[in-house]
Motif scaffolding. Sequence first.
Motif, PDB file in Angstrom:
ATOM      1  N   VAL A  21      55.222  30.799  37.404  1.00 18.41           N
ATOM      2  CA  VAL A  21      54.616  30.180  38.596  1.00 18.41           C
ATOM      3  C   VAL A  21      53.163  30.667  38.731  1.00 18.41           C
ATOM      4  O   VAL A  21      52.226  29.869  38.867  1.00 18.41           O
ATOM      5  N   GLU A  22      52.988  31.988  38.664  1.00 17.04           N
ATOM      6  CA  GLU A  22      51.654  32.575  38.843  1.00 17.04           C
ATOM      7  C   GLU A  22      50.689  32.125  37.731  1.00 17.04           C
ATOM      8  O   GLU A  22      49.547  31.759  38.011  1.00 17.04           O
ATOM      9  N   GLU A  23      51.183  32.127  36.502  1.00 20.47           N
ATOM     10  CA  GLU A  23      50.327  31.705  35.371  1.00 20.47           C
ATOM     11  C   GLU A  23      49.931  30.237  35.499  1.00 20.47           C
ATOM     12  O   GLU A  23      48.805  29.857  35.184  1.00 20.47           O
ATOM     13  N   ASN A  24      50.863  29.407  35.991  1.00 23.15           N
ATOM     14  CA  ASN A  24      50.543  27.992  36.204  1.00 23.15           C
ATOM     15  C   ASN A  24      49.438  27.838  37.241  1.00 23.15           C
ATOM     16  O   ASN A  24      48.523  27.039  37.064  1.00 23.15           O
ATOM     17  N   ILE A  25      49.517  28.619  38.321  1.00 20.40           N
ATOM     18  CA  ILE A  25      48.551  28.477  39.422  1.00 20.40           C
ATOM     19  C   ILE A  25      47.130  28.808  38.949  1.00 20.40           C
ATOM     20  O   ILE A  25      46.169  28.123  39.302  1.00 20.40           O
ATOM     21  N   VAL A  26      46.999  29.850  38.099  1.00 17.07           N
ATOM     22  CA  VAL A  26      45.649  30.308  37.729  1.00 17.07           C
ATOM     23  C   VAL A  26      45.153  29.689  36.418  1.00 17.07           C
ATOM     24  O   VAL A  26      44.035  29.969  35.977  1.00 17.07           O
ATOM     25  N   MET A  27      45.985  28.828  35.815  1.00 10.68           N
ATOM     26  CA  MET A  27      45.716  28.349  34.451  1.00 10.68           C
ATOM     27  C   MET A  27      44.319  27.738  34.230  1.00 10.68           C
ATOM     28  O   MET A  27      43.624  28.115  33.285  1.00 10.68           O
ATOM     29  N   GLY A  28      43.916  26.839  35.133  1.00  4.24           N
ATOM     30  CA  GLY A  28      42.631  26.154  34.944  1.00  4.24           C
ATOM     31  C   GLY A  28      41.463  27.124  34.975  1.00  4.24           C
ATOM     32  O   GLY A  28      40.549  27.057  34.138  1.00  4.24           O
ATOM     33  N   VAL A  29      41.508  28.060  35.914  1.00  6.51           N
ATOM     34  CA  VAL A  29      40.428  29.038  36.069  1.00  6.51           C
ATOM     35  C   VAL A  29      40.384  29.951  34.842  1.00  6.51           C
ATOM     36  O   VAL A  29      39.319  30.295  34.323  1.00  6.51           O
ATOM     37  N   LYS A  30      41.567  30.317  34.344  1.00  5.91           N
ATOM     38  CA  LYS A  30      41.659  31.186  33.163  1.00  5.91           C
ATOM     39  C   LYS A  30      41.087  30.486  31.928  1.00  5.91           C
ATOM     40  O   LYS A  30      40.353  31.082  31.139  1.00  5.91           O
ATOM     41  N   LEU A  31      41.423  29.195  31.793  1.00  5.96           N
ATOM     42  CA  LEU A  31      40.911  28.415  30.661  1.00  5.96           C
ATOM     43  C   LEU A  31      39.389  28.396  30.649  1.00  5.96           C
ATOM     44  O   LEU A  31      38.753  28.373  29.586  1.00  5.96           O
ATOM     45  N   ASP A  32      38.807  28.387  31.861  1.00  6.88           N
ATOM     46  CA  ASP A  32      37.347  28.383  31.991  1.00  6.88           C
ATOM     47  C   ASP A  32      36.748  29.780  31.889  1.00  6.88           C
ATOM     48  O   ASP A  32      35.539  29.948  32.069  1.00  6.88           O
ATOM     49  N   LYS A  33      37.612  30.769  31.668  1.00  5.03           N
ATOM     50  CA  LYS A  33      37.185  32.181  31.565  1.00  5.03           C
ATOM     51  C   LYS A  33      36.430  32.641  32.807  1.00  5.03           C
ATOM     52  O   LYS A  33      35.458  33.389  32.735  1.00  5.03           O
ATOM     53  N   ARG A  34      36.880  32.103  33.962  1.00  7.13           N
ATOM     54  CA  ARG A  34      36.287  32.549  35.221  1.00  7.13           C
ATOM     55  C   ARG A  34      37.170  33.654  35.796  1.00  7.13           C
ATOM     56  O   ARG A  34      38.371  33.728  35.483  1.00  7.13           O
ATOM     57  N   PRO A  35      36.635  34.515  36.658  1.00  7.23           N
ATOM     58  CA  PRO A  35      37.451  35.605  37.199  1.00  7.23           C
ATOM     59  C   PRO A  35      38.571  35.082  38.112  1.00  7.23           C
ATOM     60  O   PRO A  35      38.376  34.077  38.799  1.00  7.23           O
ATOM     61  N   ILE A  36      39.717  35.742  38.083  1.00 13.09           N
ATOM     62  CA  ILE A  36      40.847  35.347  38.923  1.00 13.09           C
ATOM     63  C   ILE A  36      40.694  36.021  40.288  1.00 13.09           C
ATOM     64  O   ILE A  36      40.622  37.251  40.367  1.00 13.09           O
ATOM     65  N   ASP A  37      40.622  35.203  41.324  1.00 12.09           N
ATOM     66  CA  ASP A  37      40.488  35.719  42.682  1.00 12.09           C
ATOM     67  C   ASP A  37      41.890  36.074  43.198  1.00 12.09           C
ATOM     68  O   ASP A  37      42.634  35.213  43.670  1.00 12.09           O
ATOM     69  N   LYS A  38      42.233  37.365  43.089  1.00 15.02           N
ATOM     70  CA  LYS A  38      43.602  37.824  43.423  1.00 15.02           C
ATOM     71  C   LYS A  38      43.931  37.600  44.900  1.00 15.02           C
ATOM     72  O   LYS A  38      45.067  37.310  45.254  1.00 15.02           O
ATOM     73  N   LYS A  39      42.886  37.710  45.747  1.00 15.04           N
ATOM     74  CA  LYS A  39      43.110  37.544  47.179  1.00 15.04           C
ATOM     75  C   LYS A  39      43.512  36.094  47.488  1.00 15.04           C
ATOM     76  O   LYS A  39      44.419  35.838  48.272  1.00 15.04           O
ATOM     77  N   ARG A  40      42.816  35.153  46.827  1.00 16.32           N
ATOM     78  CA  ARG A  40      43.138  33.735  47.041  1.00 16.32           C
ATOM     79  C   ARG A  40      44.533  33.417  46.487  1.00 16.32           C
ATOM     80  O   ARG A  40      45.283  32.660  47.085  1.00 16.32           O
ATOM     81  N   LEU A  41      44.859  34.012  45.356  1.00 13.76           N
ATOM     82  CA  LEU A  41      46.180  33.800  44.764  1.00 13.76           C
ATOM     83  C   LEU A  41      47.262  34.257  45.747  1.00 13.76           C
ATOM     84  O   LEU A  41      48.214  33.513  46.012  1.00 13.76           O
ATOM     85  N   SER A  42      47.118  35.444  46.321  1.00  8.86           N
ATOM     86  CA  SER A  42      48.114  35.950  47.294  1.00  8.86           C
ATOM     87  C   SER A  42      48.149  35.050  48.518  1.00  8.86           C
ATOM     88  O   SER A  42      49.232  34.747  49.047  1.00  8.86           O
ATOM     89  N   TYR A  43      46.967  34.605  48.961  1.00 13.92           N
ATOM     90  CA  TYR A  43      46.887  33.736  50.149  1.00 13.92           C
ATOM     91  C   TYR A  43      47.694  32.457  49.916  1.00 13.92           C
ATOM     92  O   TYR A  43      48.512  32.054  50.748  1.00 13.92           O
ATOM     93  N   LEU A  44      47.481  31.822  48.762  1.00 15.83           N
ATOM     94  CA  LEU A  44      48.163  30.549  48.494  1.00 15.83           C
ATOM     95  C   LEU A  44      49.660  30.755  48.250  1.00 15.83           C
ATOM     96  O   LEU A  44      50.476  29.940  48.700  1.00 15.83           O
ATOM     97  N   ILE A  45      50.012  31.847  47.549  1.00 17.32           N
ATOM     98  CA  ILE A  45      51.436  32.129  47.316  1.00 17.32           C
ATOM     99  C   ILE A  45      52.138  32.303  48.660  1.00 17.32           C
ATOM    100  O   ILE A  45      53.227  31.770  48.893  1.00 17.32           O
ATOM    101  N   ASP A  46      51.466  32.986  49.557  1.00 11.56           N
ATOM    102  CA  ASP A  46      52.036  33.214  50.886  1.00 11.56           C
ATOM    103  C   ASP A  46      52.115  31.896  51.669  1.00 11.56           C
ATOM    104  O   ASP A  46      53.165  31.518  52.183  1.00 11.56           O
TER     105      ASP A  46
END
Length: 237
Positions: free
Chosen positions: A98-123
């Motif tokens: 689930v987590e890898e799917n959410i960040v996939m596009g940003v990771k492909l672009d080699k941009r930094p993963i915003d952990k705070k936004r990830l937690s916000y959206l998961i919540d």
Amino acid sequence: MNALEAISLSSFYGAQKVLENFSITVAPGEFVTLMGPSGSGKSTFLHVATGLVRSAEGQVLINGSDITKMSDSKAARFRRRHIGVVFQAYNLLSTATVEENIVMGVKLDKRPIDKKRLSYLIDKLGLGGLEKKKPDEISGGERQRTAIARALFPEPDLILADEPTGNLDIKTSKDICSLLSEIGKTEKSAILLVTHDPVVAAAAKKVHFIKDGALVKSIETCNDAALVSKAYLETYS
Ligand SMILES: Nc1ncnc2c1ncn2[C@@H]1O[C@H](COP(=O)(O)OP(=O)(O)OP(=O)(O)O)[C@@H](O)[C@H]1O
Ligand SMILES: [Mg+2]
């Protein structure tokens, strides 16, 4: 400049004309919905607008750039940067969590993963505890919410969502409409949402009606689901 401006789109599957002279605009921060009977061309329009169906005639300007004129690789990069898409069939990667799917596009672009936004959206999307699960280990509604989180994660200028609440209960569906409205306002994202649900449609400011591939009517919803239902029945009876 509009976030999305589709101009005179026509699209065919073989001899069948699926979009006919279809035009629509969505301003930055604007939240609109698109309604129409099954088979009227809603998903086809979203596939053309995201540059995934390349055969259409006409223009699709996103922040002023015509995605229909870009190469496949440029369109894919442009999509990852500017458009959050929730597909009707989710299109999650089954081998990723689930987590890898959410960040996939940003990771492909080699941009930094915003952990705070990830937690916000998961919540916000009620996905807590499911982060390490694969799509086939979660429910249909959870898959749908993962697809929504993936679309919202990169803070796109434009969100295109194909029946994103089709598999959700009434309360979750309402919460997602509120989340989208809030994100539209705070992040100035333009949102175009396809739905069959008048309550969901009424969460947006405007609803557009498509019939046989053409835009036939647009109304202000006034946040009134009964008004949307009435306009729908008038349009398609
Ligand atoms: N890949 C395809 N190949 C051939 N025909 C297709 C394809 N995808 C869609 N169609 C046809 O194009 C028309 C429009 O389909 P589309 O998926 O855009 O409808 P829709 O409005 O999204 O419907 P629904 O509300 O059921 O999701 C339908 O007649 C459908 O059968
Ligand atoms: Mg569809």
